[in-house]
Design a protein around this motif. Structure first.
Motif, PDB file in Angstrom:
ATOM      1  N   GLU A 169      41.810  50.902  38.637  1.00 16.36           N
ATOM      2  CA  GLU A 169      40.744  50.159  39.290  1.00 16.36           C
ATOM      3  C   GLU A 169      40.944  49.058  40.138  1.00 16.36           C
ATOM      4  OE1 GLU A 169      37.661  49.850  36.191  1.00 16.36           O
ATOM      5  OE2 GLU A 169      37.216  51.764  36.188  1.00 16.36           O
ATOM      6  N   GLU A 170      42.169  48.096  39.610  1.00 18.16           N
ATOM      7  CA  GLU A 170      42.559  47.052  40.167  1.00 18.16           C
ATOM      8  C   GLU A 170      43.147  47.437  41.590  1.00 18.16           C
ATOM      9  OE1 GLU A 170      43.556  43.677  40.376  1.00 18.16           O
ATOM     10  OE2 GLU A 170      41.533  43.663  39.235  1.00 18.16           O
ATOM     11  N   ARG A 191      35.739  40.230  42.138  1.00 13.78           N
ATOM     12  CA  ARG A 191      36.712  39.485  42.497  1.00 13.78           C
ATOM     13  C   ARG A 191      36.178  38.348  43.590  1.00 13.78           C
ATOM     14  NH1 ARG A 191      41.071  42.710  42.917  1.00 13.78           N
ATOM     15  NH2 ARG A 191      40.771  43.112  45.174  1.00 13.78           N
ATOM     16  N   VAL A 222      34.852  46.260  41.745  1.00 17.54           N
ATOM     17  CA  VAL A 222      36.019  45.224  41.106  1.00 17.54           C
ATOM     18  C   VAL A 222      36.450  44.396  42.345  1.00 17.54           C
ATOM     19  CG1 VAL A 222      38.542  44.978  40.280  1.00 17.54           C
ATOM     20  CG2 VAL A 222      37.189  46.752  39.399  1.00 17.54           C
ATOM     21  N   THR A 223      36.333  44.688  43.366  1.00 11.65           N
ATOM     22  CA  THR A 223      36.698  43.940  44.639  1.00 11.65           C
ATOM     23  C   THR A 223      35.284  42.778  44.975  1.00 11.65           C
ATOM     24  OG1 THR A 223      37.171  45.886  45.640  1.00 11.65           O
ATOM     25  CG2 THR A 223      37.510  43.800  47.166  1.00 11.65           C
ATOM     26  N   SER A 266      40.724  48.800  44.144  1.00 14.06           N
ATOM     27  CA  SER A 266      40.041  47.583  44.566  1.00 14.06           C
ATOM     28  C   SER A 266      40.697  46.920  45.949  1.00 14.06           C
ATOM     29  CB  SER A 266      39.549  46.635  43.617  1.00 14.06           C
ATOM     30  OG  SER A 266      40.705  45.587  43.242  1.00 14.06           O
ATOM     31  N   ARG A 267      42.037  47.005  46.042  1.00 15.87           N
ATOM     32  CA  ARG A 267      42.655  46.408  46.953  1.00 15.87           C
ATOM     33  C   ARG A 267      42.658  47.362  48.237  1.00 15.87           C
ATOM     34  NH1 ARG A 267      44.216  41.813  44.998  1.00 15.87           N
ATOM     35  NH2 ARG A 267      44.499  41.830  42.530  1.00 15.87           N
ATOM     36  N   ARG A 290      44.000  49.230  35.306  1.00 15.88           N
ATOM     37  CA  ARG A 290      45.069  49.136  36.180  1.00 15.88           C
ATOM     38  C   ARG A 290      44.794  49.896  37.633  1.00 15.88           C
ATOM     39  NH1 ARG A 290      49.046  48.053  31.967  1.00 15.88           N
ATOM     40  NH2 ARG A 290      49.467  50.143  32.132  1.00 15.88           N
TER      41      ARG A 290
END
Lengths: 286, 394, 209
Positions: free
Chosen positions: A169-170, A184, A180-181, A173-174, A167
């Motif tokens: 890392e998600e 995606r 992770v980015t 990544s934004r 969570r």
């Protein structure tokens, strides 16, 4: 289940399984039984759920506009004119209603779910831009705090700790361009290329030459991977259905049900063997 | 001193005697008459310390009942695009949806709803004059207009291309191997003296894929009639059976073979999924058809049918738009028409200008979809939300 | 007469299609009523159409019995079981748990249905054995994708390197992309066919004169 019911259930199960051997009297009997019972069952259920509930009870009631229920009955009766060749053309009116109904219902529903929604899901940015807003920063800080708390509570990375790390890392990544980015974005790009190339495969009025051919070939590869994946995904579920039937046969093959499975298997093998030799004898004589 | 206090209050944005501009109450747009909407412009410098309280009543003078209370940081029109779409001004206006009153004893709906808005700050409260509106059912759902426009555009393109195809019928259509193989399969069945088995899938006549399948049956029946081959069409639905009988009769008559037509070629089996499969599998094993055609919509039974057909040595051609069953047909059949190819089949076999024009329209549709995807992706990259809004569904 | 046989059905198809299509965009309760009524009508028509199916079944099987074609006994079984099931269902008021129709459903229909469904377990293996051969790039990809996904679903696959990630990637990317594109094409084909039917361009279902 009663003992009689269990014996019948096992018998019919084995009759239908005998289809795997070849066409035989047991399977033919089971098939005919199935056809007759299925149709009879449908007829009875529809009688109570449709005719009685939706027509007869409505006509008996004092509801306003109750006579409208006779319109579908009339349309249905038009279908029954198929039995009278001279007026069987009247059934076309019923076909037209059903086909028009289905077509009209389908158009907006299909356009919305299969085109517009899918296009909306596909038209995403191929490169993510970091979100520098306060809300995003707060989200990252919150996720980091949760991860730190989980790590402090557990010495090793358990599933719960791993979930909080993912969570975090998600969320990160934004706000920054991380691995992770990049993953995606790569996923979005791959889906985009896949959709494009498969659509190129489906062009009918454009000759598949040059760039169209290249794209279409990529599309075929995407399709093959999809078909293989879909096949593999469903296989395990189908095997579990088989386990279910085998367990049923095992359950009803016990002493409580007087060894129905074993006895019926032996009887069936005996009969099929006898038939096999009888038919082989007939073929030799012929 | 008082001037300083007023200046301080002004500076802090908590001068509460202000009533928002543009307070309005109207029927909720695009609904079935179940509510009204109160809306107003946001106050300058409003923040979380400002609370909006919306009260409702059946009459202008009350009694008032609180319907909603929320801080000024939320409740914007931009949160409800299904009513207000994506106009940029929506971010500057608040709204509240108020459900309609249930008619009481002796009352007849719809009932006029009086709405009052109060602005509550830590220091004071201000209220608007009450306004009213009556919830009424609407005749058009405006946020769904994009779907309607797409349908109209596609329809216009289809009719235009059909007219063009009538004038110039020599349209190029790429080869579809599965459909080319149908001719060969029918010929093979004729040589072997064995029947052809044709299945329409397990949906009723209201299903578009079944309609497409019956159209293909017409083309197959024409060829069967001219080669004098047998064809068997076991049906899952009685209406589909009747339509198949009509289609085949017309095919045989127009091929000049009315005497060869047998109505019992299309027959009803049962409307139970696995009962149908059991019966059709039995037919396959006994009659040993030379060719099996599976067109229409299928469920889990697709593999049962195709594998059994495979064991009989029949040439098998399948065509379905059931995405989940395609892998099984691909694995078991000699040729499979994937998705849209099912809808192209009738045009491909008949070569009628009307059908070919419609096929070209489908290609134009795909080009439009590709264009929207490309532009939408580029626009989203540039943070332009126009395409996202164009593709919004409610 | 030609108007009754061709024009009237085309008009019915047009009206019913347009009304049901426009219903989607009209939130008015009258539109909801039209949808509700039409869905109820469809079930009523389905019931009467069932009589057509019953007639067809009785006709085809009784012909086989009359002509004493090979296997006519099985036709007799089908007709007898049909009759007995209908009698069991109509023996009194609507059948409930413990009633004869329910007994038939639990002990016969359900069992045969579940068995036919379970035969898929055998066929999925046999089809895979025949079809999954690495003869070309396409068939190799088909085989590899199936193997990776199947391994990804079993416990041992979780211990193999890369397999779980590869399975997740294939399901998230390849499957999504191909499925979406197929859906686009199918949707366009369906809408084109539906428009042709509504506007009377597609008339094959009407048969001939």
């Amino acid at each position: 289940m009663t003992i009689l019911g269990a014996w019948i259930a096992v018998g019919l199960t084995l009759f239908m399984f005998s289809f795997l051997y070849k066409d035989n009297p047991f399977y033919k009997f089971g098939e005919s039984l199935y056809v007759g019972i299925a149709l009879g069952y449908s007829l009875v259920r529809l009688w109570y759920q449709t005719w009685i509930d939706k027509v007869w009870e409505v006509l008996k009631s004092d509801a306003s506009g109750k006579w409208w229920v006779l319109l579908p009955v009339a349309i249905g009766l038009l279908l029954l004119t198929r039995f009278v060749p001279k007026v069987s053309w009247l059934s076309r009116w019923a076909f037209a209603f059903l086909i028009g109904y289905g077509s009209g219902m389908a158009i907006p529903a299909i356009l919305t779910t299969s085109i517009v929604k899918q296009a909306e899901a596909t038209a995403k940015p191929l490169v993510s831009m970091p979100d520098k807003s306060e809300a995003a920063k707060k989200s990252v800080d919150g996720a980091k705090a949760a991860w730190d708390k989980a790590k402090a509570a557990e010495p090793t990375e358990t599933d719960a700790v791993r979930a909080t790390r993912i969570r975090y890392e998600e969320a990160r990544s934004r706000t920054e361009y991380t691995f992770v980015t990049a993953y995606r974005d790569l996923t979005t790009l791959a889906i985009f290329i896949g959709v494009f190339s498969v659509l190129f495969y489906f062009f009918f009025s454009i000759e598949h030459k040059g760039p169209v051919r290249i794209f279409s070939r990529i599309g075929i590869l995407f399709l093959m991977i999809y078909f293989g994946a879909s096949y593999g995904n469903t296989a395990m579920g189908r095997f579990s259905l088989l386990y279910g039937r085998v367990l049923t046969l095992k359950k009803f093959g016990g002493g409580d049900y007087y060894y129905s499975t074993g006895i019926l298997v032996v009887v069936m093998i005996g009969v099929l063997t006898a038939l096999h030799f009888k038919n082989r004898g007939k073929e030799e004589r012929a | 001193m008082i001037r300083c206090l007023a200046a301080l209050l002004l500076a802090s944005g908590t001068l509460a005697a202000q009533v928002p501009e543009g307070f309005d109450v109207a029927d909720t747009p695009g609904d079935a008459g179940g509510s009204v909407v109160a809306s107003w412009k946001q106050l300058p410098n409003e923040d979380a310390s400002v609370t909006y309280v919306v009260s409702v009543s059946r009459s202008k003078d009350g009694p008032w009942e609180e319907a909603s209370r929320f801080p000024a940081t939320g409740g914007f029109k931009s949160d409800a695009p299904k009513y207000f779409w994506f106009w940029s001004s929506n971010r500057e206006e608040h709204f509240v949806e108020i459900p309609a009153f249930e008619p009481g004893e002796g009352e007849k709906g719809p009932i006029e709803i009086w709405v009052r808005l109060e602005v509550v700050t830590p220091s004071a409260t201000a209220a608007t004059a009450p306004l009213s509106a009556t919830p009424r059912p609407n005749w058009w759902n405006w946020p769904k207009t994009n779907v309607f426009v797409f349908i109209c555009l596609f329809g216009v393109a289809t009719f235009y291309l059909i007219r063009r195809a009538r004038r110039d019928p020599n349209l190029f259509i790429r080869r579809i191997p599965g459909l080319d193989a149908m001719e060969e399969a029918i010929g093979r069945a004729t040589e072997m003296g064995k029947p052809i088995l044709y299945l329409n899938g397990l949906d009723g006549m209201s299903s578009i894929s079944t309609i497409a399948s019956t159209c293909i049956l017409g083309q197959v029946a024409r060829r069967v009639a001219s080669y004098d081959t047998q064809i068997s069409v076991p049906c899952y639905d009685p209406v589909v059976m009747s339509v198949c009988q009509e289609v085949m009769r017309e095919a045989f008559y127009s091929s000049g073979r009315p005497d060869s037509y047998r109505p019992e070629s299309a027959f009803f089996v049962t409307n139970d999924q696995f009962g149908y499969v059991a019966a059709v599998d039995g037919i396959m094993m006994r009659e040993k058809p030379a060719a099996c055609f599976y067109f229409g919509f299928y469920y889990a039974e697709s593999l049962l049918l195709a594998e059994t057909g495979g064991t009989t040595g029949a040439i098998q051609i399948a065509g379905t738009d059931s995405v989940t069953q395609l892998p099984f047909f691909i694995a078991s059949c000699d040729y499979t028409l994937i998705g849209e190819e099912l809808y192209a089949a009738s045009a491909y076999l008949s070569r009628e200008p009307i059908q070919l024009g419609s096929l070209v329209a489908q290609d134009w549709g795909k080009i439009a979809v590709l264009g929207v995807l490309l532009l939408g992706t580029l626009a989203s990259l540039a943070r332009l939300d126009f395409f996202k809004h164009l593709l919004a569904t409610f | 007469m030609i108007h009754l046989k061709r024009t009237v059905p085309l008009a019915i198809a047009f009206l019913s299609g347009i009304i049901l299509m426009l219903q989607y965009f009209i939130p008015h309760p009258a539109s909801e009523t039209v949808l509700q009524y039409s869905q109820d009508w469809l079930t009523t028509i389905a019931y009467v159409a069932m009589l057509l199916g019953v007639g067809s079944l009785l006709q085809s099987h009784s012909l086989k019995i009359r002509r004493q074609v090979p296997g006519w006994g099985y036709s007799a079984v089908a007709l007898i079981t049909f009759g007995l099931t209908v009698l069991a269902g109509f023996h009194g008021k609507e059948d409930g748990p413990g009633g004869p129709l329910n007994w038939i459903y639990e002990n016969l229909l359900n069992q045969m249905s579940a068995t036919m469904f379970s035969i898929l377990g055998f066929f999925i293996a046999s089809a895979a054995f025949r079809a999954f051969r690495a003869r070309s790039l396409e068939s190799t990809l088909l085989l590899l994708a199936a193997v990776i996904i199947m391994l990804g679903q079993v416990p041992v696959g979780a211990h193999l390197p890369v397999i779980p990630e590869a399975a997740a990637w294939i399901l998230a990317v390849q499957t999504t992309a191909a499925k979406r594109a197929i859906m686009f094409g199918v949707a366009l084909g369906s809408i084109a066919t539906a428009l042709r039917v509504i506007f009377g361009i597609e008339r094959a279902y009407l048969g001939g004169e």
